[in-house]
Enzyme design. Structure first.
Site, PDB file in Angstrom:
ATOM      1  N   ASN A   1       5.018  -7.704   1.806  1.00 23.75           N
ATOM      2  CA  ASN A   1       5.290  -7.283   0.425  1.00 23.75           C
ATOM      3  C   ASN A   1       6.264  -8.285  -0.205  1.00 23.75           C
ATOM      4  OD1 ASN A   1       6.823  -6.043  -1.732  1.00 23.75           O
ATOM      5  ND2 ASN A   1       5.866  -4.102  -1.187  1.00 23.75           N
TER       6      ASN A   1
ATOM      7  N   HIS B   1      10.328  -8.300  -3.579  1.00 23.03           N
ATOM      8  CA  HIS B   1      11.741  -8.677  -3.654  1.00 23.03           C
ATOM      9  C   HIS B   1      11.950 -10.116  -4.096  1.00 23.03           C
ATOM     10  CE1 HIS B   1      13.086  -4.838  -2.358  1.00 23.03           C
ATOM     11  NE2 HIS B   1      12.250  -4.874  -1.346  1.00 23.03           N
TER      12      HIS B   1
ATOM     13  N   HIS C   1       3.752  -4.468  -5.732  1.00 22.50           N
ATOM     14  CA  HIS C   1       3.773  -3.172  -6.442  1.00 22.50           C
ATOM     15  C   HIS C   1       3.960  -3.452  -7.928  1.00 22.50           C
ATOM     16  CE1 HIS C   1       5.742   1.132  -6.613  1.00 22.50           C
ATOM     17  NE2 HIS C   1       4.815   0.956  -7.540  1.00 22.50           N
TER      18      HIS C   1
ATOM     19  N   ARG D   1       4.816  -2.007 -10.992  1.00 26.12           N
ATOM     20  CA  ARG D   1       5.405  -0.757 -11.482  1.00 26.12           C
ATOM     21  C   ARG D   1       5.196  -0.614 -12.977  1.00 26.12           C
ATOM     22  NH1 ARG D   1       9.359   2.311  -9.065  1.00 26.12           N
ATOM     23  NH2 ARG D   1       9.595   1.906  -6.856  1.00 26.12           N
TER      24      ARG D   1
ATOM     25  N   ARG E   1       9.583  -3.862 -13.224  1.00 22.96           N
ATOM     26  CA  ARG E   1      10.937  -4.306 -12.881  1.00 22.96           C
ATOM     27  C   ARG E   1      10.946  -5.530 -11.957  1.00 22.96           C
ATOM     28  NH1 ARG E   1      13.049   0.404  -8.831  1.00 22.96           N
ATOM     29  NH2 ARG E   1      12.501   1.733 -10.570  1.00 22.96           N
TER      30      ARG E   1
ATOM     31  N   GLU F   1      -0.051  -2.206  -4.742  1.00 28.11           N
ATOM     32  CA  GLU F   1       0.579  -0.881  -4.702  1.00 28.11           C
ATOM     33  C   GLU F   1       0.721  -0.405  -6.132  1.00 28.11           C
ATOM     34  OE1 GLU F   1       4.487  -0.048  -3.063  1.00 28.11           O
ATOM     35  OE2 GLU F   1       3.816  -1.104  -1.287  1.00 28.11           O
TER      36      GLU F   1
ATOM     37  N   THR G   1      10.223   3.150  -3.451  1.00 29.86           N
ATOM     38  CA  THR G   1       9.381   4.342  -3.305  1.00 29.86           C
ATOM     39  C   THR G   1      10.058   5.331  -2.366  1.00 29.86           C
ATOM     40  OG1 THR G   1       7.544   2.792  -3.431  1.00 29.86           O
ATOM     41  CG2 THR G   1       7.007   5.057  -2.880  1.00 29.86           C
TER      42      THR G   1
ATOM     43  N   GLU H   1      -1.490   5.267   4.486  1.00 32.00           N
ATOM     44  CA  GLU H   1      -0.305   4.541   4.961  1.00 32.00           C
ATOM     45  C   GLU H   1       0.774   5.581   5.221  1.00 32.00           C
ATOM     46  OE1 GLU H   1       1.165   1.142   2.707  1.00 32.00           O
ATOM     47  OE2 GLU H   1       3.175   1.477   3.529  1.00 32.00           O
TER      48      GLU H   1
ATOM     49  N   HIS I   1       7.538   1.054   5.252  1.00 31.90           N
ATOM     50  CA  HIS I   1       8.760   1.401   4.528  1.00 31.90           C
ATOM     51  C   HIS I   1       9.940   1.387   5.485  1.00 31.90           C
ATOM     52  CE1 HIS I   1      11.203   2.632   1.215  1.00 31.90           C
ATOM     53  NE2 HIS I   1      10.148   2.506   0.453  1.00 31.90           N
TER      54      HIS I   1
HETATM   55  N1  PXP Z   1       4.800   0.549   1.852  1.00 32.29           N
HETATM   56  C1  PXP Z   1       4.981   1.123   0.635  1.00 32.29           C
HETATM   57  C2  PXP Z   1       3.967   2.103   0.170  1.00 32.29           C
HETATM   58  C3  PXP Z   1       6.076   0.777  -0.181  1.00 32.29           C
HETATM   59  O1  PXP Z   1       6.236   1.372  -1.375  1.00 32.29           O
HETATM   60  C4  PXP Z   1       6.977  -0.202   0.273  1.00 32.29           C
HETATM   61  C5  PXP Z   1       8.120  -0.616  -0.609  1.00 32.29           C
HETATM   62  O2  PXP Z   1       7.650  -1.328  -1.689  1.00 32.29           O
HETATM   63  C6  PXP Z   1       6.751  -0.780   1.531  1.00 32.29           C
HETATM   64  C7  PXP Z   1       5.666  -0.376   2.310  1.00 32.29           C
HETATM   65  C8  PXP Z   1       7.641  -1.836   2.083  1.00 32.29           C
HETATM   66  O3  PXP Z   1       8.900  -1.283   2.330  1.00 32.29           O
HETATM   67  P1  PXP Z   1      10.087  -2.242   2.754  1.00 32.29           P
HETATM   68  O4  PXP Z   1      10.354  -3.136   1.590  1.00 32.29           O
HETATM   69  O5  PXP Z   1      11.201  -1.298   3.058  1.00 32.29           O
HETATM   70  O6  PXP Z   1       9.624  -3.015   3.948  1.00 32.29           O
END
Ligand code: PXP
Length: 241
Positions: free
Chosen positions: A7, A10, A43, A45, A49, A70, A101, A151, A191
């Site tokens: 992901n 960030h 993601h 949003r 953001r 996402e 999330t 997931e 997550h």
């Molecule tokens: N899976 C989902 C559905 C999420 O919303 C997120 C956060 O964007 C992640 C995985 C990844 O989480 P993390 O950034 O804590 O690894």
């Protein structure tokens, strides 16, 4: 062997801190792919953001693995997804005031809505995953909605402190994963997973892929994305069955 989808939200968050063009999440995604990521997650949003519409479109045109968008079940974003055609969408609950999330979807209370959304995505050959708590009722509702994958939310597991609490939540995840897999769904998890708590999750053989962002992008500040992704993959390969 378990797959790693990285992901890159960030990276976009850092770019948005100055409102400019760097660092570019697309460059990060391409580097993650070169390091062995099997997919890229972002993601989009409602409040844009971090990742924006341009990022999603350029990612669609450039990455060569799998693009997992996402998104909330929000009509504006649904239309973008149907137009951009990511390989898959992961539907998440979204709350404007959250930092990230916070919980899984309540599919059981929204089966018809999720089924309609799934049907629309399937018409465009977009694979559908729902982000849910490791809970059998939510898995059964996801099956009725006709999705391809669930997931499982590992946030609670990641945030617990005592070995006993961690073990209990881990068992919930393992049981839910096996239940979903046996019912015919593909299973992902994500997550809060990092270089210390992912090992145990990799031992659950019914989990096909992990979605990891924050820990990999954080480590990449010190050692680069290539190394951060390769370290995670090495760890996952060591511990998965
Ligand atoms: N899976 C989902 C559905 C999420 O919303 C997120 C956060 O964007 C992640 C995985 C990844 O989480 P993390 O950034 O804590 O690894």
């Amino acid at each position: 062997m378990i797959n790693l989808n990285v992901n890159i939200d960030h990276v976009a968050t850092v770019r948005q801190a100055r409102g400019g063009t760097e660092p570019d999440p697309v460059t990060a995604a391409l580097n993650a792919e070169i390091a062995g990521a099997t997919g890229i997650v972002c993601h989009l949003r409602e409040d844009r953001r971090h990742v924006n519409d341009r990022d999603v479109r350029v990612l669609r045109d450039t990455i060569q693995t799998k693009l997992d968008l996402e998104m909330a079940a929000n009509e504006e974003i649904i239309k973008i997804a149907l137009d951009v055609k990511p390989d898959m969408v992961t539907i998440v609950p979204e709350n404007r005031n959250e930092l990230t999330t916070e919980g899984g979807l309540d599919v059981a209370k929204n089966i018809d809505k999720m089924k309609r959304l799934t049907d629309r995505m399937h018409e465009r050959n977009i694979y559908v995953s729902l982000f849910i708590e490791p809970d059998e009722a939510q898995i059964e509702a996801s099956l009725i909605a006709g999705v391809d994958m669930v997931e499982l939310h590992t946030g609670k597991y990641a945030n617990l402190n005592t070995p006993e609490d961690i073990r209990i939540e881990y068992n919930h995840i393992a049981r839910a994963s096996d239940f979903a897999f046996k019912a015919g769904l593909e299973v992902a998890a994500g997550h809060g997973l990092n270089y210390y708590n992912t090992q145990m999750i990799c031992r659950i053989s019914s989990i096909k892929e992990l979605s990891i962002g924050h820990s990999i992008i954080s480590r990449s500040i010190y050692c680069g994305i290539d190394r951060a992704v390769r370290d995670m993959i090495a760890l996952m390969n060591t511990y998965s069955m």
